[in-house]
Design an enzyme around this catalytic site. Sequence first.
Site: not given
Ligand SMILES: Cc1cc2nc3c(=O)[nH]c(=O)nc-3n(C[C@H](O)[C@H](O)[C@H](O)COP(=O)(O)OP(=O)(O)OC[C@H]3O[C@@H](n4cnc5c(N)ncnc54)[C@H](O)[C@@H]3O)c2cc1C
Length: 396
Positions: A395, A141, A375, A145
């Site tokens: 947000f 899924f 998630e 990005e």
């Molecule tokens: C092992 C693993 C498996 C995964 N599997 C999938 C998968 O199968 N498919 C998929 O699509 N994704 C997958 N993911 C991705 C995962 O869903 C994302 O890592 C997650 O949504 C967070 O995005 P990011 O890592 O880019 O962090 P960011 O969005 O860059 O966030 C970094 C930090 O900033 C905080 N932050 C961001 N915006 C705000 C705000 N408005 N206010 C306060 N704090 C904020 C976040 O809470 C976080 O603490 C996976 C991730 C991991 C680690």
Amino acid sequence: MSASAKLPPFDAADPLGIDDLLDPEDLAIRDTVRSWAADRVLPYIADWYEKGELPGIRELARELGSIGALGMSLTGYGCAGATAVQYGLACLELEAADSGIRSLVSVQGSLAMYAIHRFGSEEQKQEWLPRMAAGEVIGCFGLTEPDHGSDPAAMRTHAKRDGDDWVLSGRKMWITNGSVAGVAVVWAQTEDGIRGFVVPTDRPGFSAPEIKHKWSLRASVTSELVLDDVRLPATAVLPGVTGLRGPLSCLSHARYGIVWGAMGAARSSFETALEYARTREQFGRPIGGFQLTQAKLADMAVELHKGILLAHHLGRRMDAGRLRPEQVSFGKLNNVREAIEICRTARTILGANGISLEYPVMRHATNLESVLTYEGTVEMHQLVLGKALTGLDAFR
Ligand SMILES: Cc1cc2nc3c(=O)[nH]c(=O)nc-3n(C[C@H](O)[C@H](O)[C@H](O)COP(=O)(O)OP(=O)(O)OC[C@H]3O[C@@H](n4cnc5c(N)ncnc54)[C@H](O)[C@@H]3O)c2cc1C
């Protein structure tokens, strides 16, 4: 006879008597999944984790299919048609073995299959779901990005029409099951908004390099998806949804499984700590006899079983068609956060042994660092609840 003589004995494994809420079919499903994990995962998981691999993933997927664990709460197309509570119980048992195994099942069933089942055409359902339910085809899924995680609405992956075809370009990151998947559900911008695409992974222009050097979810395949002008027929788009509602409703289903699953990792760590506290002696007595250790065990048990009760409550709401996404956020926020805390406390009870892979505790704790982030991060679920409570969107 006194009133207390009629009471059932205290059960350290189920101190609140939550099992009374389960019927024989629920218990049978739980036992099947628990014994599958005991045979097929527990003897090998420390080794897989240390090596950072999940060997035999295709065989494991077929076995999970044969016990009905893939797309478990979906109906038709070879799916088990289980209740939400039964699906939750399965997630708990799988994650008690390892979060990586539960992730394999969540992504297959709640993300990839759920998207096709809910939003797909009849042709897409017939083509993919029976083989995915049987574990013959693994799904992934693709939403996240490199530059867009918590804010997927800003994604750059896009699909353009070319005659009747679609041409898909972009990159996805951190995709569970990516490099072993036969089919990818990929979300992309189109002229009409975000749409989902069912992408066979053998299409020219599709590749899925595996992401290495993870210190969490090491027994799980995580990959990039590279979409380099992938040409797809008109029938590849999921016809049933446009906009972020599509991926978000899949995520809500998967998060529900995590509410249960996290308590599995917590249960395994709690049980390990309890057994250790009973047998490890210091100062001439079992460390479980010290008040400080008992305080830890009591607090862990309270949070563990509160979390299971919460999961059960949400499951019943889902089965009744009354589960709101904010309630799923409530459960994911609480249960993953508390599960990590339980694992960390369990680790202290094990002393130096707590950092060893001979015991599951540190493995669960590091796995849960991913579960805390994927998630929807803790902060995203706090914002969801904050918005629901105040009516104010924080947000952006
Ligand atoms: C092992 C693993 C498996 C995964 N599997 C999938 C998968 O199968 N498919 C998929 O699509 N994704 C997958 N993911 C991705 C995962 O869903 C994302 O890592 C997650 O949504 C967070 O995005 P990011 O890592 O880019 O962090 P960011 O969005 O860059 O966030 C970094 C930090 O900033 C905080 N932050 C961001 N915006 C705000 C705000 N408005 N206010 C306060 N704090 C904020 C976040 O809470 C976080 O603490 C996976 C991730 C991991 C680690």
